[in-house]
Design a protein around this motif. Structure first.
Motif, PDB file in Angstrom:
ATOM      1  N   ASP A  54      40.437  57.210  59.029  1.00 25.57           N
ATOM      2  CA  ASP A  54      40.885  57.642  57.706  1.00 25.57           C
ATOM      3  C   ASP A  54      39.683  57.768  56.771  1.00 25.57           C
ATOM      4  OD1 ASP A  54      43.570  57.756  58.316  1.00 25.57           O
ATOM      5  OD2 ASP A  54      44.073  55.810  57.428  1.00 25.57           O
ATOM      6  N   LEU A  55      39.737  58.752  55.907  1.00 25.18           N
ATOM      7  CA  LEU A  55      38.706  58.931  54.876  1.00 25.18           C
ATOM      8  C   LEU A  55      39.321  58.622  53.525  1.00 25.18           C
ATOM      9  CD1 LEU A  55      35.930  59.924  53.800  1.00 25.18           C
ATOM     10  CD2 LEU A  55      36.901  62.246  53.785  1.00 25.18           C
ATOM     11  N   MET A  56      38.766  57.636  52.826  1.00 24.24           N
ATOM     12  CA  MET A  56      39.226  57.283  51.481  1.00 24.24           C
ATOM     13  C   MET A  56      38.209  57.797  50.475  1.00 24.24           C
ATOM     14  SD  MET A  56      40.584  53.379  52.112  1.00 24.24           S
ATOM     15  CE  MET A  56      41.532  53.350  50.591  1.00 24.24           C
ATOM     16  N   VAL A  57      38.690  58.497  49.459  1.00 25.42           N
ATOM     17  CA  VAL A  57      37.811  59.097  48.453  1.00 25.42           C
ATOM     18  C   VAL A  57      38.052  58.406  47.116  1.00 25.42           C
ATOM     19  CG1 VAL A  57      37.003  61.235  47.404  1.00 25.42           C
ATOM     20  CG2 VAL A  57      37.996  61.281  49.703  1.00 25.42           C
ATOM     21  N   PHE A  58      36.964  57.937  46.485  1.00 21.89           N
ATOM     22  CA  PHE A  58      37.008  57.140  45.263  1.00 21.89           C
ATOM     23  C   PHE A  58      36.339  57.879  44.113  1.00 21.89           C
ATOM     24  CE2 PHE A  58      37.075  54.304  48.848  1.00 21.89           C
ATOM     25  CZ  PHE A  58      37.836  53.210  48.487  1.00 21.89           C
ATOM     26  N   ASN A  59      36.796  57.608  42.909  1.00 19.97           N
ATOM     27  CA  ASN A  59      36.155  58.106  41.689  1.00 19.97           C
ATOM     28  C   ASN A  59      35.230  57.020  41.151  1.00 19.97           C
ATOM     29  OD1 ASN A  59      35.433  59.220  39.239  1.00 19.97           O
ATOM     30  ND2 ASN A  59      37.457  59.124  38.327  1.00 19.97           N
ATOM     31  N   ASP A  60      33.923  57.296  41.138  1.00 23.24           N
ATOM     32  CA  ASP A  60      32.946  56.266  40.743  1.00 23.24           C
ATOM     33  C   ASP A  60      32.550  56.347  39.269  1.00 23.24           C
ATOM     34  OD1 ASP A  60      31.286  58.471  40.620  1.00 23.24           O
ATOM     35  OD2 ASP A  60      29.886  57.790  42.163  1.00 23.24           O
ATOM     36  N   SER A  61      33.358  57.033  38.447  1.00 22.31           N
ATOM     37  CA  SER A  61      33.041  57.106  37.018  1.00 22.31           C
ATOM     38  C   SER A  61      33.098  55.719  36.382  1.00 22.31           C
ATOM     39  CB  SER A  61      34.015  58.040  36.305  1.00 22.31           C
ATOM     40  OG  SER A  61      33.689  58.166  34.937  1.00 22.31           O
ATOM     41  N   LYS A  62      32.207  55.498  35.426  1.00 20.92           N
ATOM     42  CA  LYS A  62      32.105  54.207  34.750  1.00 20.92           C
ATOM     43  C   LYS A  62      32.609  54.326  33.315  1.00 20.92           C
ATOM     44  CE  LYS A  62      28.820  50.389  34.218  1.00 20.92           C
ATOM     45  NZ  LYS A  62      27.435  49.928  34.531  1.00 20.92           N
ATOM     46  N   ALA A 174      31.878  51.316  40.092  1.00 17.58           N
ATOM     47  CA  ALA A 174      31.578  52.272  39.015  1.00 17.58           C
ATOM     48  C   ALA A 174      30.066  52.480  38.904  1.00 17.58           C
ATOM     49  CB  ALA A 174      32.141  51.758  37.705  1.00 17.58           C
ATOM     50  N   ARG A 175      29.659  53.755  38.830  1.00 17.98           N
ATOM     51  CA  ARG A 175      28.228  54.069  38.775  1.00 17.98           C
ATOM     52  C   ARG A 175      27.885  55.081  37.688  1.00 17.98           C
ATOM     53  NH1 ARG A 175      28.183  53.924  45.006  1.00 17.98           N
ATOM     54  NH2 ARG A 175      29.204  55.945  44.833  1.00 17.98           N
ATOM     55  N   GLU A 176      28.675  56.136  37.582  1.00 20.48           N
ATOM     56  CA  GLU A 176      28.335  57.262  36.713  1.00 20.48           C
ATOM     57  C   GLU A 176      29.012  57.088  35.355  1.00 20.48           C
ATOM     58  OE1 GLU A 176      26.128  59.461  37.535  1.00 20.48           O
ATOM     59  OE2 GLU A 176      25.916  58.692  39.578  1.00 20.48           O
ATOM     60  N   GLN A 177      28.232  56.800  34.331  1.00 21.40           N
ATOM     61  CA  GLN A 177      28.765  56.486  33.011  1.00 21.40           C
ATOM     62  C   GLN A 177      29.354  57.713  32.329  1.00 21.40           C
ATOM     63  OE1 GLN A 177      26.830  53.296  30.447  1.00 21.40           O
ATOM     64  NE2 GLN A 177      26.020  55.154  29.542  1.00 21.40           N
ATOM     65  N   GLY A 178      30.590  57.572  31.781  1.00 22.28           N
ATOM     66  CA  GLY A 178      31.138  58.715  31.068  1.00 22.28           C
ATOM     67  C   GLY A 178      32.624  58.695  30.787  1.00 22.28           C
ATOM     68  N   SER A 179      33.388  57.758  31.345  1.00 25.02           N
ATOM     69  CA  SER A 179      34.839  57.745  31.140  1.00 25.02           C
ATOM     70  C   SER A 179      35.221  56.946  29.901  1.00 25.02           C
ATOM     71  CB  SER A 179      35.549  57.133  32.352  1.00 25.02           C
ATOM     72  OG  SER A 179      35.698  58.083  33.391  1.00 25.02           O
ATOM     73  N   VAL A 180      36.323  57.347  29.274  1.00 26.19           N
ATOM     74  CA  VAL A 180      36.899  56.569  28.183  1.00 26.19           C
ATOM     75  C   VAL A 180      38.240  55.971  28.595  1.00 26.19           C
ATOM     76  CG1 VAL A 180      35.700  57.892  26.423  1.00 26.19           C
ATOM     77  CG2 VAL A 180      37.999  58.582  27.092  1.00 26.19           C
ATOM     78  N   ALA A 181      38.519  56.005  29.882  1.00 25.68           N
ATOM     79  CA  ALA A 181      39.678  55.324  30.459  1.00 25.68           C
ATOM     80  C   ALA A 181      39.334  55.054  31.918  1.00 25.68           C
ATOM     81  CB  ALA A 181      40.942  56.170  30.361  1.00 25.68           C
ATOM     82  N   LEU A 207      33.286  60.653  44.548  1.00 23.58           N
ATOM     83  CA  LEU A 207      33.137  61.773  43.627  1.00 23.58           C
ATOM     84  C   LEU A 207      33.188  61.191  42.223  1.00 23.58           C
ATOM     85  CD1 LEU A 207      36.218  62.188  42.391  1.00 23.58           C
ATOM     86  CD2 LEU A 207      36.574  63.411  44.513  1.00 23.58           C
ATOM     87  N   THR A 208      32.992  62.051  41.228  1.00 24.28           N
ATOM     88  CA  THR A 208      33.009  61.588  39.836  1.00 24.28           C
ATOM     89  C   THR A 208      33.907  62.490  39.003  1.00 24.28           C
ATOM     90  OG1 THR A 208      30.717  60.805  40.032  1.00 24.28           O
ATOM     91  CG2 THR A 208      31.613  61.039  37.806  1.00 24.28           C
ATOM     92  N   LEU A 209      34.861  61.897  38.324  1.00 23.67           N
ATOM     93  CA  LEU A 209      35.601  62.587  37.273  1.00 23.67           C
ATOM     94  C   LEU A 209      35.616  61.661  36.071  1.00 23.67           C
ATOM     95  CD1 LEU A 209      38.616  64.820  37.122  1.00 23.67           C
ATOM     96  CD2 LEU A 209      38.779  62.673  35.867  1.00 23.67           C
ATOM     97  N   HIS A 210      35.094  62.155  34.950  1.00 24.17           N
ATOM     98  CA  HIS A 210      35.062  61.352  33.735  1.00 24.17           C
ATOM     99  C   HIS A 210      36.411  61.465  33.024  1.00 24.17           C
ATOM    100  CE1 HIS A 210      30.984  60.286  34.350  1.00 24.17           C
ATOM    101  NE2 HIS A 210      30.502  61.492  34.158  1.00 24.17           N
ATOM    102  N   VAL A 211      37.132  60.361  33.020  1.00 24.40           N
ATOM    103  CA  VAL A 211      38.495  60.343  32.492  1.00 24.40           C
ATOM    104  C   VAL A 211      38.449  60.428  30.972  1.00 24.40           C
ATOM    105  CG1 VAL A 211      40.699  59.139  32.549  1.00 24.40           C
ATOM    106  CG2 VAL A 211      39.060  58.828  34.427  1.00 24.40           C
ATOM    107  N   GLY A 212      39.210  61.357  30.422  1.00 21.43           N
ATOM    108  CA  GLY A 212      39.247  61.552  28.980  1.00 21.43           C
ATOM    109  C   GLY A 212      40.446  60.889  28.330  1.00 21.43           C
ATOM    110  N   ALA A 213      40.429  60.861  27.011  1.00 22.42           N
ATOM    111  CA  ALA A 213      41.527  60.241  26.267  1.00 22.42           C
ATOM    112  C   ALA A 213      42.833  61.009  26.441  1.00 22.42           C
ATOM    113  CB  ALA A 213      41.168  60.153  24.786  1.00 22.42           C
ATOM    114  N   GLY A 214      42.767  62.247  26.901  1.00 19.98           N
ATOM    115  CA  GLY A 214      43.976  63.022  27.115  1.00 19.98           C
ATOM    116  C   GLY A 214      44.923  62.391  28.114  1.00 19.98           C
TER     117      GLY A 214
END
Length: 371
Positions: A54-62, A174-181, A207-214
């Motif tokens: 199995d391949l598990m994919v994580f969001n590493d946004s901080k 968490a590695r890549e700084q940028g999320s607000v949630a 991967l990285t997705l910066h979570v927004g306040a939306g």
């Protein structure tokens, strides 16, 4: 489809206000889509429902301590700023409260000397974000004096800063700084659990997705299709695209850790249109998986709701979400891909069972693995 069709009764006492002492001791509801069988277990035992390969994919946004408090110079007027996105050096889109007290050109004093700084309002949108310019390094200021941007359903006193929130409203990877949630599905993982998964032959990718306040905004339209989805920045590295392509070619499962990871994978699978990934309508995308490009980054405003098909995902780990939310709609779509109403009914049935079994909801709550 109506937004009201995604409603369910949630007792306020099930909204988790504090994290558990141990991340992986949260409860886990495993849902087998094909059979409808459910298993009530602990997150630490998720390995029992995973397979070698199995391949598990994580969001590493901080998550950044994006909530800043200030005042109008020369007055007692208080202000709260929530950093959203840097659009130019020292210029940020922010949510400002109370916005009506600050006109274009107004200044806001943040912090106290010698660590104070000034924000100047450059432009305002009606009932929306505000563009401000800071006279210094606002991220550095936030790291020392900012507050973690906990969602509004987690109750804290204004200005309250808990060390526990700084640690636990953040994934251990968490590695890549940028999320607000926080990408909350990942909050249940510990370093030990991640190592044990790899030892069992589970492949991990990032991967990285910066979570927004939306992500906190309610759906205000009556019809699901009329909701304007917020957009978020993402990056899918070549190594992760290669790992996904190899897994799909080999008949192995790809499991997304969180709805944010899901949005990236399904956006890239649908392709780029008019500067946004995932804007190609579901009906125009060929059925089945097509290899992902080696490099993908940009913005997505994809809205996954019934009926839609998933081109990449075979499994989804997620928390329990708000009634009538876009995240519940995504889960509903994944419960029965391509079906108009079967997934919604299945998801609501699962959620009602979770309420009856006293699962904890939202960011600090329990988890579900849909396979």
């Amino acid at each position: 489809m109506r937004v009201a069709d995604f409603d369910f009764l949630l007792p306020p006492g099930l909204i988790a206000q504090e994290p558990l002492p141990q991340r992986d001791q949260s409860r886990l509801l495993v849902v087998e889509r094909a059979s409808g069988i459910r298993h009530d277990t602990r997150f630490a035992r998720i390995r029992e429902w995973l397979r070698p390969g199995d391949l598990m994919v994580f969001n590493d946004s901080k998550v950044i301590p994006a909530r800043l408090r200030g005042r109008k110079p020369g007055t007692e007027g208080r202000a709260e700023l929530l950093l959203l996105e840097e659009i130019a050096p020292r210029q940020w889109r922010v949510l400002l409260r109370p916005a009506k007290r600050f006109q274009t050109g107004s200044q806001i004093l943040l912090g106290d000397p010698p660590h104070s700084m000034v924000a100047t309002v450059l432009a305002k949108e009606p009932a929306g974000p505000v563009l401000v310019e800071f006279d210094g390094d606002v991220l550095g200021h936030a790291l020392h004096q900012g507050e973690m941007p906990l969602p509004p359903y987690i109750k804290r006193h204004p200005g309250e800063r808990r060390p526990q929130d700084s640690e636990r409203y953040q994934t251990v990877y968490a590695r890549e700084q940028g999320s607000v949630a926080a990408p909350t599905a990942g909050l249940h993982f510990t370093p030990e659990l991640l190592r044990s998964l790899q030892a069992d032959g589970i492949e991990l990718a990032w991967l990285t997705l910066h979570v927004g306040a939306g992500t906190f905004l309610p759906v205000k339209s009556d019809a699901v299709e009329d909701h304007p989805m917020h957009e978020e920045r993402f990056s899918l590295p070549p190594a992760t695209a290669d790992a996904i392509n190899a897994a799909k070619a080999g008949g192995r499962r790809v499991i997304a850790v969180g709805t944010t990871t899901t949005r990236v994978l399904e956006s890239v699978a649908r392709g780029l249109r008019d500067g946004h990934w995932g804007d190609v309508p579901d009906a125009e995308v060929p059925v089945g998986f097509r290899p992902l490009p080696p490099v993908a980054h940009g913005r997505t405003r994809i809205f996954l709701h019934p009926p839609c098909r998933f081109r990449v995902l075979d499994g989804l780990i997620t928390n329990f979400h708000l009634p009538q939310s876009t995240l519940l709609m995504l889960v509903s779509a994944f419960m029965a891909p391509g079906e108009t109403d079967a997934g919604r009914l299945h998801a609501l049935d699962v959620y009602r069972a979770a309420v009856d079994s006293r699962f904890r909801f939202f960011s600090y709550g329990d988890a579900m693995f849909v396979s």
